[in-house]
Write a protein that holds these residues in place. Structure first.
Motif, PDB file in Angstrom:
ATOM      1  N   ALA A 183       0.812  -1.217   0.000  1.00 45.20           N
ATOM      2  CA  ALA A 183       0.000   0.000   0.000  1.00 45.20           C
ATOM      3  C   ALA A 183       0.843   1.263   0.000  1.00 45.20           C
ATOM      4  O   ALA A 183       0.383   2.325  -0.430  1.00 45.20           O
ATOM      5  N   ALA A 184       2.088   1.168   0.505  1.00 48.41           N
ATOM      6  CA  ALA A 184       2.921   2.363   0.603  1.00 48.41           C
ATOM      7  C   ALA A 184       4.378   1.957   0.782  1.00 48.41           C
ATOM      8  O   ALA A 184       4.699   0.796   1.044  1.00 48.41           O
ATOM      9  N   VAL A 185       5.245   2.956   0.623  1.00 43.19           N
ATOM     10  CA  VAL A 185       6.654   2.809   0.987  1.00 43.19           C
ATOM     11  C   VAL A 185       6.904   3.776   2.130  1.00 43.19           C
ATOM     12  O   VAL A 185       6.695   4.987   1.992  1.00 43.19           O
ATOM     13  N   VAL A 186       7.301   3.255   3.284  1.00 42.08           N
ATOM     14  CA  VAL A 186       7.480   4.063   4.490  1.00 42.08           C
ATOM     15  C   VAL A 186       8.893   3.863   5.023  1.00 42.08           C
ATOM     16  O   VAL A 186       9.305   2.735   5.302  1.00 42.08           O
ATOM     17  N   LYS A 187       9.632   4.955   5.125  1.00 42.28           N
ATOM     18  CA  LYS A 187      11.002   4.915   5.629  1.00 42.28           C
ATOM     19  C   LYS A 187      11.849   3.886   4.877  1.00 42.28           C
ATOM     20  O   LYS A 187      12.662   3.178   5.467  1.00 42.28           O
ATOM     21  N   GLY A 188      11.610   3.812   3.569  1.00 36.17           N
ATOM     22  CA  GLY A 188      12.405   2.934   2.723  1.00 36.17           C
ATOM     23  C   GLY A 188      12.014   1.480   2.762  1.00 36.17           C
ATOM     24  O   GLY A 188      12.727   0.625   2.206  1.00 36.17           O
ATOM     25  N   HIS A 189      10.874   1.159   3.369  1.00 39.89           N
ATOM     26  CA  HIS A 189      10.430  -0.230   3.460  1.00 39.89           C
ATOM     27  C   HIS A 189       9.000  -0.363   2.941  1.00 39.89           C
ATOM     28  O   HIS A 189       8.190   0.568   3.042  1.00 39.89           O
ATOM     29  N   ASN A 190       8.695  -1.527   2.391  1.00 39.57           N
ATOM     30  CA  ASN A 190       7.326  -1.796   1.971  1.00 39.57           C
ATOM     31  C   ASN A 190       6.396  -1.785   3.178  1.00 39.57           C
ATOM     32  O   ASN A 190       6.748  -2.230   4.261  1.00 39.57           O
ATOM     33  N   ARG A 191       5.192  -1.259   2.950  1.00 38.71           N
ATOM     34  CA  ARG A 191       4.152  -1.331   3.972  1.00 38.71           C
ATOM     35  C   ARG A 191       2.905  -1.957   3.375  1.00 38.71           C
ATOM     36  O   ARG A 191       2.312  -1.434   2.427  1.00 38.71           O
ATOM     37  N   ASP A 192       2.508  -3.099   3.928  1.00 36.95           N
ATOM     38  CA  ASP A 192       1.180  -3.644   3.719  1.00 36.95           C
ATOM     39  C   ASP A 192       0.303  -3.043   4.817  1.00 36.95           C
ATOM     40  O   ASP A 192       0.732  -2.957   5.975  1.00 36.95           O
ATOM     41  N   THR A 193      -0.908  -2.648   4.466  1.00 44.40           N
ATOM     42  CA  THR A 193      -1.771  -1.974   5.435  1.00 44.40           C
ATOM     43  C   THR A 193      -2.951  -2.851   5.822  1.00 44.40           C
ATOM     44  O   THR A 193      -3.698  -3.322   4.963  1.00 44.40           O
ATOM     45  N   ALA A 194      -3.096  -3.081   7.135  1.00 42.71           N
ATOM     46  CA  ALA A 194      -4.234  -3.829   7.669  1.00 42.71           C
ATOM     47  C   ALA A 194      -5.369  -2.856   7.982  1.00 42.71           C
ATOM     48  O   ALA A 194      -5.131  -1.790   8.555  1.00 42.71           O
ATOM     49  N   TRP A 195      -6.568  -3.236   7.589  1.00 40.07           N
ATOM     50  CA  TRP A 195      -7.755  -2.396   7.768  1.00 40.07           C
ATOM     51  C   TRP A 195      -8.670  -2.987   8.833  1.00 40.07           C
ATOM     52  O   TRP A 195      -8.962  -4.192   8.824  1.00 40.07           O
ATOM     53  N   TYR A 196      -9.149  -2.104   9.717  1.00 46.93           N
ATOM     54  CA  TYR A 196     -10.152  -2.466  10.721  1.00 46.93           C
ATOM     55  C   TYR A 196     -11.223  -1.370  10.716  1.00 46.93           C
ATOM     56  O   TYR A 196     -10.948  -0.218  10.365  1.00 46.93           O
ATOM     57  N   ALA A 197     -12.425  -1.714  11.103  1.00 51.15           N
ATOM     58  CA  ALA A 197     -13.486  -0.701  11.131  1.00 51.15           C
ATOM     59  C   ALA A 197     -14.639  -1.154  12.011  1.00 51.15           C
ATOM     60  O   ALA A 197     -14.855  -2.346  12.254  1.00 51.15           O
ATOM     61  N   ALA A 198     -15.382  -0.158  12.486  1.00 53.06           N
ATOM     62  CA  ALA A 198     -16.680  -0.366  13.111  1.00 53.06           C
ATOM     63  C   ALA A 198     -17.674   0.489  12.348  1.00 53.06           C
ATOM     64  O   ALA A 198     -17.326   1.592  11.892  1.00 53.06           O
ATOM     65  N   ILE A 199     -18.876  -0.013  12.173  1.00 54.17           N
ATOM     66  CA  ILE A 199     -19.915   0.767  11.506  1.00 54.17           C
ATOM     67  C   ILE A 199     -21.021   1.086  12.504  1.00 54.17           C
ATOM     68  O   ILE A 199     -21.050   0.551  13.619  1.00 54.17           O
ATOM     69  N   ASP A 200     -21.919   1.965  12.084  1.00 53.67           N
ATOM     70  CA  ASP A 200     -22.881   2.513  13.045  1.00 53.67           C
ATOM     71  C   ASP A 200     -23.729   1.447  13.726  1.00 53.67           C
ATOM     72  O   ASP A 200     -24.055   1.574  14.909  1.00 53.67           O
ATOM     73  N   CYS A 201     -24.069   0.369  13.013  1.00 55.12           N
ATOM     74  CA  CYS A 201     -24.883  -0.659  13.653  1.00 55.12           C
ATOM     75  C   CYS A 201     -24.071  -1.483  14.661  1.00 55.12           C
ATOM     76  O   CYS A 201     -24.639  -2.141  15.532  1.00 55.12           O
ATOM     77  N   ASP A 202     -22.746  -1.446  14.558  1.00 60.30           N
ATOM     78  CA  ASP A 202     -21.886  -2.107  15.550  1.00 60.30           C
ATOM     79  C   ASP A 202     -21.780  -1.297  16.836  1.00 60.30           C
ATOM     80  O   ASP A 202     -21.510  -1.855  17.909  1.00 60.30           O
ATOM     81  N   TRP A 203     -21.921   0.020  16.704  1.00 60.13           N
ATOM     82  CA  TRP A 203     -21.538   0.925  17.780  1.00 60.13           C
ATOM     83  C   TRP A 203     -22.286   0.715  19.093  1.00 60.13           C
ATOM     84  O   TRP A 203     -21.652   0.735  20.167  1.00 60.13           O
ATOM     85  N   PRO A 204     -23.607   0.515  19.126  1.00 62.14           N
ATOM     86  CA  PRO A 204     -24.270   0.378  20.428  1.00 62.14           C
ATOM     87  C   PRO A 204     -23.675  -0.737  21.293  1.00 62.14           C
ATOM     88  O   PRO A 204     -23.442  -0.538  22.498  1.00 62.14           O
TER      89      PRO A 204
END
Length: 241
Positions: A183-204
């Motif tokens: 997903a990116a190059v950060v400080k000269g190294h490859n970065r794979d990015t992990a995604w997490y999320a909560a949606i409005d129906c999860d929130w209560p």
């Protein structure tokens, strides 16, 4: 509510009726029992933040961030000043209410009120707040504000190699959504990015879990938790990873 078909027989997503968008967060103080969030102000927060981050003598907190560690207080202050100039990011200093000093940083970014999506990021918790209720409460305050403003989706992204950040996201009730490879190059190294999320129906349910964990009844006289947050949130996760 489920997905629907259009007159051509094509499947569409579930209807979102009367969507007016969310309200953009503003730089205001948000308070809890253990901490408060203050809009980041270098002239007020820089000295104490630099001292708090300097307790991380090995620079472990900066490994997976695209900046830092900083060689001097002047360099750190310059970076803080630059943070305030980014109109798409809203930074906060996390204040320990007991000592009344800043002990960490957090921000909202990728703020999209029209789509109802917002991300929490630029997280740097100094040793003074790591493994304390301050860390959990600060993230609860950020999430609570986002959903109160009408956002439908609250995101957390991190370097896929950052196991501590990945565990923290899920401990807070955010579900794993996958890994974006290269997903990116950060400080000269490859970065794979992990995604997490909560949606409005999860929130209560997430809010109930966080509120229960943060309540005074959940801590003994020595400040030790009676029930772990992971035991409360893990059943709520749509997916783990």
């Amino acid at each position: 509510m489920s997905n629907v078909f259009n007159p051509l027989g094509q499947l569409l997503g579930m209807p979102v009726t009367d969507w007016q968008g969310a309200t953009r967060p503003t730089p205001e103080v948000r308070g809890g029992r253990f901490c408060r969030l203050e809009p980041l102000n270098p002239s007020v927060h820089a000295k104490d933040l630099y001292a708090a981050f300097s307790l991380d003598s090995e620079g472990r907190n900066w490994t997976y961030l695209p900046y830092g560690p900083f060689e001097s207080f002047e360099d750190f202050t310059s970076w803080l000043i630059g943070c305030g100039q980014d109109q798409d990011v809203l930074f906060f200093a996390i204040i320990n209410l007991e000592s009344n000093t800043p002990v960490g940083i957090a921000s909202y970014l990728r703020i999209s009120p029209e789509q109802g999506s917002i991300e929490v990021g630029h997280l740097n918790f100094s040793p003074l707040m790591q493994r304390t209720p301050i860390a959990t409460e600060a993230m609860w305050l950020m999430m609570k504000e986002a959903f109160a403003l009408g956002f439908r989706r609250y995101e957390w992204k991190c370097n896929a190699l950052n196991r501590a950040s990945r565990r923290a996201a899920q401990r807070l009730g955010l579900s794993f959504e996958g890994v974006f490879r290269q997903a990116a190059v950060v400080k000269g190294h490859n970065r794979d990015t992990a995604w997490y999320a909560a949606i409005d129906c999860d929130w209560p349910a997430i809010n109930d879990a966080l509120t229960h964990w943060l309540s005074p009844d959940n801590f003994d006289a020595q400040g030790r938790q009676r029930v772990s947050l992971s035991s409360l949130t893990r059943p709520l996760l749509v997916a783990v990873g």
